[in-house]
Motif scaffolding. Sequence first.
Motif, PDB file in Angstrom:
ATOM      1  N   LEU A 128      66.062  19.164 -11.461  1.00  0.00           N
ATOM      2  CA  LEU A 128      66.236  17.722 -11.663  1.00  0.00           C
ATOM      3  C   LEU A 128      67.649  17.291 -11.280  1.00  0.00           C
ATOM      4  CD1 LEU A 128      65.151  15.021 -12.751  1.00  0.00           C
ATOM      5  CD2 LEU A 128      65.922  15.738 -15.036  1.00  0.00           C
ATOM      6  N   SER A 129      67.754  16.255 -10.469  1.00  0.00           N
ATOM      7  CA  SER A 129      69.059  15.739 -10.037  1.00  0.00           C
ATOM      8  C   SER A 129      69.057  14.212 -10.066  1.00  0.00           C
ATOM      9  CB  SER A 129      69.396  16.209  -8.615  1.00  0.00           C
ATOM     10  OG  SER A 129      69.471  17.615  -8.527  1.00  0.00           O
ATOM     11  N   PHE A 130      70.109  13.634 -10.630  1.00  0.00           N
ATOM     12  CA  PHE A 130      70.335  12.193 -10.578  1.00  0.00           C
ATOM     13  C   PHE A 130      71.763  11.926 -11.052  1.00  0.00           C
ATOM     14  CE2 PHE A 130      68.702  12.937 -14.866  1.00  0.00           C
ATOM     15  CZ  PHE A 130      69.560  12.194 -15.669  1.00  0.00           C
ATOM     16  N   SER A 131      72.241  10.708 -10.814  1.00  0.00           N
ATOM     17  CA  SER A 131      73.594  10.323 -11.217  1.00  0.00           C
ATOM     18  C   SER A 131      73.563   9.000 -11.970  1.00  0.00           C
ATOM     19  CB  SER A 131      74.510  10.200  -9.995  1.00  0.00           C
ATOM     20  OG  SER A 131      74.633  11.435  -9.323  1.00  0.00           O
ATOM     21  N   VAL A 132      74.567   8.804 -12.830  1.00  0.00           N
ATOM     22  CA  VAL A 132      74.727   7.558 -13.578  1.00  0.00           C
ATOM     23  C   VAL A 132      76.144   7.067 -13.319  1.00  0.00           C
ATOM     24  CG1 VAL A 132      74.538   6.416 -15.811  1.00  0.00           C
ATOM     25  CG2 VAL A 132      73.179   8.461 -15.351  1.00  0.00           C
ATOM     26  N   GLU A 133      76.267   5.876 -12.764  1.00  0.00           N
ATOM     27  CA  GLU A 133      77.563   5.362 -12.337  1.00  0.00           C
ATOM     28  C   GLU A 133      78.261   4.578 -13.448  1.00  0.00           C
ATOM     29  OE1 GLU A 133      78.980   6.024  -9.551  1.00  0.00           O
ATOM     30  OE2 GLU A 133      77.328   6.942  -8.441  1.00  0.00           O
ATOM     31  N   PRO A 134      79.610   4.583 -13.439  1.00  0.00           N
ATOM     32  CA  PRO A 134      80.366   3.760 -14.393  1.00  0.00           C
ATOM     33  C   PRO A 134      80.083   2.275 -14.178  1.00  0.00           C
ATOM     34  CG  PRO A 134      81.788   5.359 -13.278  1.00  0.00           C
ATOM     35  CD  PRO A 134      80.488   5.374 -12.563  1.00  0.00           C
ATOM     36  N   GLY A 135      80.173   1.511 -15.246  1.00  0.00           N
ATOM     37  CA  GLY A 135      79.961   0.077 -15.152  1.00  0.00           C
ATOM     38  C   GLY A 135      78.523  -0.329 -14.981  1.00  0.00           C
ATOM     39  N   SER A 136      77.594   0.571 -15.298  1.00  0.00           N
ATOM     40  CA  SER A 136      76.177   0.260 -15.123  1.00  0.00           C
ATOM     41  C   SER A 136      75.357   0.840 -16.260  1.00  0.00           C
ATOM     42  CB  SER A 136      75.660   0.816 -13.787  1.00  0.00           C
ATOM     43  OG  SER A 136      75.671   2.231 -13.801  1.00  0.00           O
ATOM     44  N   VAL A 137      74.143   0.286 -16.423  1.00  0.00           N
ATOM     45  CA  VAL A 137      73.187   0.787 -17.403  1.00  0.00           C
ATOM     46  C   VAL A 137      72.034   1.415 -16.638  1.00  0.00           C
ATOM     47  CG1 VAL A 137      71.716   0.227 -19.373  1.00  0.00           C
ATOM     48  CG2 VAL A 137      73.799  -1.104 -18.962  1.00  0.00           C
ATOM     49  N   THR A 138      71.752   2.687 -16.918  1.00  0.00           N
ATOM     50  CA  THR A 138      70.668   3.395 -16.256  1.00  0.00           C
ATOM     51  C   THR A 138      69.585   3.723 -17.270  1.00  0.00           C
ATOM     52  OG1 THR A 138      72.126   4.357 -14.583  1.00  0.00           O
ATOM     53  CG2 THR A 138      70.021   5.468 -14.965  1.00  0.00           C
ATOM     54  N   GLY A 139      68.343   3.348 -16.973  1.00  0.00           N
ATOM     55  CA  GLY A 139      67.218   3.677 -17.834  1.00  0.00           C
ATOM     56  C   GLY A 139      66.649   5.031 -17.452  1.00  0.00           C
ATOM     57  N   PHE A 140      66.377   5.860 -18.460  1.00  0.00           N
ATOM     58  CA  PHE A 140      65.841   7.210 -18.254  1.00  0.00           C
ATOM     59  C   PHE A 140      64.444   7.230 -18.839  1.00  0.00           C
ATOM     60  CE2 PHE A 140      66.413  11.987 -19.250  1.00  0.00           C
ATOM     61  CZ  PHE A 140      66.007  12.336 -17.969  1.00  0.00           C
ATOM     62  N   LEU A 141      63.420   7.255 -17.973  1.00  0.00           N
ATOM     63  CA  LEU A 141      62.050   7.032 -18.401  1.00  0.00           C
ATOM     64  C   LEU A 141      61.149   8.201 -18.035  1.00  0.00           C
ATOM     65  CD1 LEU A 141      61.660   3.368 -17.078  1.00  0.00           C
ATOM     66  CD2 LEU A 141      62.623   4.115 -19.263  1.00  0.00           C
ATOM     67  N   GLY A 142      60.078   8.344 -18.795  1.00  0.00           N
ATOM     68  CA  GLY A 142      59.074   9.352 -18.519  1.00  0.00           C
ATOM     69  C   GLY A 142      58.157   9.518 -19.706  1.00  0.00           C
ATOM     70  N   PRO A 143      56.947  10.036 -19.491  1.00  0.00           N
ATOM     71  CA  PRO A 143      56.008  10.259 -20.597  1.00  0.00           C
ATOM     72  C   PRO A 143      56.558  11.291 -21.574  1.00  0.00           C
ATOM     73  CG  PRO A 143      54.929  10.505 -18.445  1.00  0.00           C
ATOM     74  CD  PRO A 143      56.403  10.475 -18.195  1.00  0.00           C
ATOM     75  N   ASN A 144      55.946  11.369 -22.749  1.00  0.00           N
ATOM     76  CA  ASN A 144      56.287  12.436 -23.685  1.00  0.00           C
ATOM     77  C   ASN A 144      56.071  13.785 -23.011  1.00  0.00           C
ATOM     78  OD1 ASN A 144      56.910  10.673 -25.775  1.00  0.00           O
ATOM     79  ND2 ASN A 144      54.828  10.673 -26.577  1.00  0.00           N
ATOM     80  N   GLY A 145      57.025  14.681 -23.176  1.00  0.00           N
ATOM     81  CA  GLY A 145      56.922  15.991 -22.558  1.00  0.00           C
ATOM     82  C   GLY A 145      57.402  16.030 -21.119  1.00  0.00           C
ATOM     83  N   ALA A 146      58.008  14.927 -20.634  1.00  0.00           N
ATOM     84  CA  ALA A 146      58.459  14.881 -19.244  1.00  0.00           C
ATOM     85  C   ALA A 146      59.777  15.595 -19.022  1.00  0.00           C
ATOM     86  CB  ALA A 146      58.584  13.431 -18.778  1.00  0.00           C
ATOM     87  N   GLY A 147      60.476  15.948 -20.105  1.00  0.00           N
ATOM     88  CA  GLY A 147      61.756  16.648 -19.972  1.00  0.00           C
ATOM     89  C   GLY A 147      62.969  15.793 -20.279  1.00  0.00           C
TER      90      GLY A 147
END
Length: 336
Positions: free
Chosen positions: A44-63
Amino acid sequence: MDASRLRGQEFAIRTGSTAAVEPVRVDVSGLTKSFGQVHAVTDLSFSVEPGSVTGFLGPNGAGKTTTLRALLGLIHPDAGTASFNGAPYRALPAPIRTVGAVLETAFHPARSGRNHLRVYCRAAGLPLARADEVLVQVGLGEAGRRRAGGYSLGMRQRLALATALLGDPSVLVLDEPANGLDPEGIQWLRGFIRHLAHDEGRTVLVSSHLLSEVEQTVDRVVIVGAGRLVREGTMAELRSGADGAGTVLVRSPEAARLAAALREDGTQIRSEDGDALTVTGRTPAEVGSRAFAAGIELHELRAESSDLEEIYFKLTAGQEQFAAPSPGSPTQETAR
């Protein structure tokens, strides 16, 4: 809690720090973690930038929880990294001043909210006055001296958020922060989170199942399923899809003639219903320009967009950990 006081709160609030917030980027790269035969997270790879709101979504058990726990150093990944400006959580010189997290609400029910926070202040070497400051920030100023065991679920969530804010951190990691909040509280939280990111430059990662609320709060979305990245991007990017093709609804008293004109240019008409056409792969400007060139009158022309809930269910279909039958559908006989 006094609702009028809550409504009157401004988001330009004291943080107890006169220093500018240090921009911190969160990076998850190739993260992999298994528990026995269960592959919780895979590459799994992703980034979250300063000055922003990032939503982290997925079904139950998605990790999602596994990823957040790895990010905070609570578990060790089998492979990959999770870092803050390139440094893992355990290498941060003062973690509480870099990262504030809400993964669960935990407190001694006999302690007041204020004393709960003061314990954390002593452990982290923070001034005790910081406890009172964050209580005011989250709307618990008047309730801070009450026993936390008597708090409602929404008040406990606010206390957990106050705990995360104690170190005036550059990064906030919030797991279901709106759980238990009433509609007014959810509206307050939305504005508060956006203030922390957009006005103060903090990096905010929010995991939530309240999709309609996420859509109104976040700048970007990361969707995972079965431990893998499914899609990430802004809402506009998610709506456009991987190929960038948009969908346009157009109404005209000459719909058949318009359809013929559009097809001459190779435009795909997804559906025709009376005076309405649904066009794919074109922008409203392109459809309008073709209609104008053909001298065709238009009564409506707009881009169709899917909401986050629709996009989410399309992307995660079949990846639910627990799938119940739809109402009215035949069910399997219960095993005896």
